[in-house]
Design an enzyme around this catalytic site. Structure first.
Site, mmCIF file in Angstrom:
data_model
loop_
_atom_site.group_PDB
_atom_site.id
_atom_site.type_symbol
_atom_site.label_atom_id
_atom_site.label_comp_id
_atom_site.label_asym_id
_atom_site.label_seq_id
_atom_site.Cartn_x
_atom_site.Cartn_y
_atom_site.Cartn_z
ATOM 1 N N ALA A 161 4.167 4.116 3.308
ATOM 2 C CA ALA A 161 3.756 2.889 2.611
ATOM 3 C C ALA A 161 3.841 1.729 3.596
ATOM 4 O O ALA A 161 4.334 1.887 4.712
ATOM 5 C CB ALA A 161 4.679 2.632 1.428
ATOM 6 N N LYS A 162 3.370 0.587 3.196
ATOM 7 C CA LYS A 162 3.542 -0.622 4.015
ATOM 8 C C LYS A 162 3.289 -1.831 3.137
ATOM 9 O O LYS A 162 2.553 -1.753 2.152
ATOM 10 C CB LYS A 162 2.549 -0.627 5.184
ATOM 11 N N GLY A 163 3.912 -2.949 3.504
ATOM 12 C CA GLY A 163 3.682 -4.199 2.780
ATOM 13 C C GLY A 163 3.195 -5.265 3.743
ATOM 14 O O GLY A 163 3.499 -5.215 4.932
ATOM 15 N N VAL A 216 0.861 -1.183 0.000
ATOM 16 C CA VAL A 216 0.000 0.000 0.000
ATOM 17 C C VAL A 216 0.896 1.231 0.000
ATOM 18 O O VAL A 216 1.756 1.379 0.867
ATOM 19 C CB VAL A 216 -0.931 0.011 1.233
#
Ligand code: NAD
Length: 420
Positions: free
Chosen positions: A117-119, A72
């Site tokens: 962001a992040k995963g 994201v």
């Protein structure tokens, strides 16, 4: 003390909780009236991009498992997207959206030129062998390589991932791009493979620097820490070395027994840090989090302090090492009880701050020594804590203040104001 809220503070999903804090800050900062017709409030809540990909993992026995991974990219007004990758059974798209949003606010509050962001990968990494973990880490990068890049979107470790995972990810990324050396594609790499000294301990140490700025000398302060992973173990170690009494460590996955170690005179953190699995819990985890103490540091997962246990919490100060450990009703209730709460986007910013130092070192091709990094980290953590605490004097809500400062910075970045 009764706090008047701009919106209803109710128990929700992690994403709803983050959006609840955000909405209140949007109201407080009058964003929609200051930037009319731009719909900024809504634009900063919805991520720029949310992508899910299927990732197939070849298991050691020859079978194949299909996993779902996500990335994201929440907002890049202030710089390239930045945020860790979490391998966890709960790391679905919604969860990842909440974490990505918090990264935007954390970077903005910390005044580092990154977006958020992040995963996520929905998997329990504890059941994977080393070679399965390597294959799935490389598979994750293959799946998202086209949206990542050292000046575009830079992952880092989070729950369930570590420096070794980052090394695998960097090497797969460089293979995909025909051997172009790209150390800045991920941060949190091992030292010697483009990593920075001090990155592993950065978040936990940052939590302690934040506590020091709020409370002064930590000598003999009693501390309870939930979660003894990367963040919790380093916070415990530094607090102990500064003379604090770490009276309880809570981690049911490490300690067995009741899940918590307790000693009213203070635990031997140096020994526990070396071999945590040698220690057997002597208290139930759900009781330990409610022990009377000066400082509680929740460093495990989100929503651990909620409407169900908030009335039993006896800490005077809570420093949020984890992301989202308090639900909105718990946050509100404890503030009304005069508990000082250092919010996640401020208290656990140490990791992304040293990630930024790592990225700078990769760009410059020169490496700084550990003491230089830790003292820069300390200065920065104390500065953002002081700034937030000072601004919060009036409403006594450091979370609302931290979000408000961060939202202002993001909204004022010229590409938002310029875009119609
Ligand atoms: P980690 O995987 O290294 O450690 C998490 C620890 O928490 C594990 O030891 C696990 O056994 C324990 N745990 C899980 N559920 C628990 C529970 N209910 N009660 C007690 N212990 C429990 O993860 P980490 O990197 O230390 O991250 C912890 C939190 O800090 C997460 O919310 C993460 O997003 C946040 N955070 C991490 C970093 C970083 O640099 N690693 C930076 C900022 C924020």
């Amino acid at each position: 003390m009764k706090i008047k809220r701009g919106i209803e503070f109710k128990e929700g999903s992690f994403l709803e909780n983050v959006n609840c804090y955000l909405q209140e800050a949007i109201l407080k900062t009058n964003l929609d009236s200051r930037f009319p017709k731009q719909n900024i409030g809504e634009r900063i809540m919805i991520p720029d991009r949310s992508v899910e990909n299927k990732i197939s993992l070849k298991m050691d026995d020859g079978s194949t498992r299909l996993l779902v991974g996500s990335r994201v990219q929440h907002n890049n007004n202030l710089g390239p997207y930045k945020g860790g990758i979490r391998f966890d059974v709960d790391a679905d798209l919604q969860h990842t959206q909440a974490l990505a949003s918090n990264m935007t606010w954390k970077c903005a509050l910390s005044e580092i030129p990154f977006g958020g962001a992040k995963g996520g990968l929905v998997v329990d990494p504890r059941i994977l062998s080393e070679s399965e973990l390597e294959r799935v880490s490389k598979g994750y990068i293959r799946a998202f390589a086209d949206i990542l890049g050292p000046d575009k979107d830079i992952p880092a470790p989070d729950m369930g991932t570590n420096a070794q995972v980052m090394a695998w990810m960097r090497s797969r990324y460089e293979d995909i791009y025909h051997g172009v050396i790209s150390p800045g594609i991920v941060t949190g790499k091992p030292v010697g493979f483009g990593g920075s000294h001090g990155r592993t301990q950065a978040t936990g140490f940052g939590v302690v620097f934040c506590a020091e700025e709020l409370l002064g000398n930590l000598k003999n302060k009693t501390i309870v820490i939930q979660g003894f992973g990367n963040v919790g173990s380093h916070a415990a170690l530094l607090a102990h070395r500064k003379g604090a009494k770490v009276i309880s460590l809570i981690d049911p996955y490490l300690f067995g027994g009741g899940g918590a170690l307790f000693n009213s005179k203070g635990l031997d953190v140096e020994r526990i840090f070396k071999n945590p699995r040698d220690f057997q819990g002597n208290m139930a985890a759900e009781d330990a989090i409610c022990i009377k103490c000066d400082i509680l540091m929740p460093c495990a997962k989100e929503s651990e302090i909620n409407a169900g246990n908030m009335k039993k919490i006896q800490a005077k100060v809570i420093i949020e090492g984890a992301n989202g450990p308090l639900t909105p009703p718990a946050h509100n209730y404890l503030l009304e009880k005069k508990v000082i709460i250092a919010p996640d986007i401020m208290a656990n910013a140490g990791g992304v701050i040293v990630s930024y130092f790592e990225w700078l070192q990769n760009k410059q091709g020169e490496y700084w020594d550990e003491s230089a990094i830790i003292s820069r980290l300390e200065r920065k953590m104390k500065r953002i804590t002081k700034k937030t605490f000072l601004y919060a004097k009036k409403n006594e809500d450091m979370r609302l203040t931290a979000y408000s400062i961060a939202i202002n910075a993001v909204a004022q970045a010229k590409n938002v104001i310029g875009a119609q």
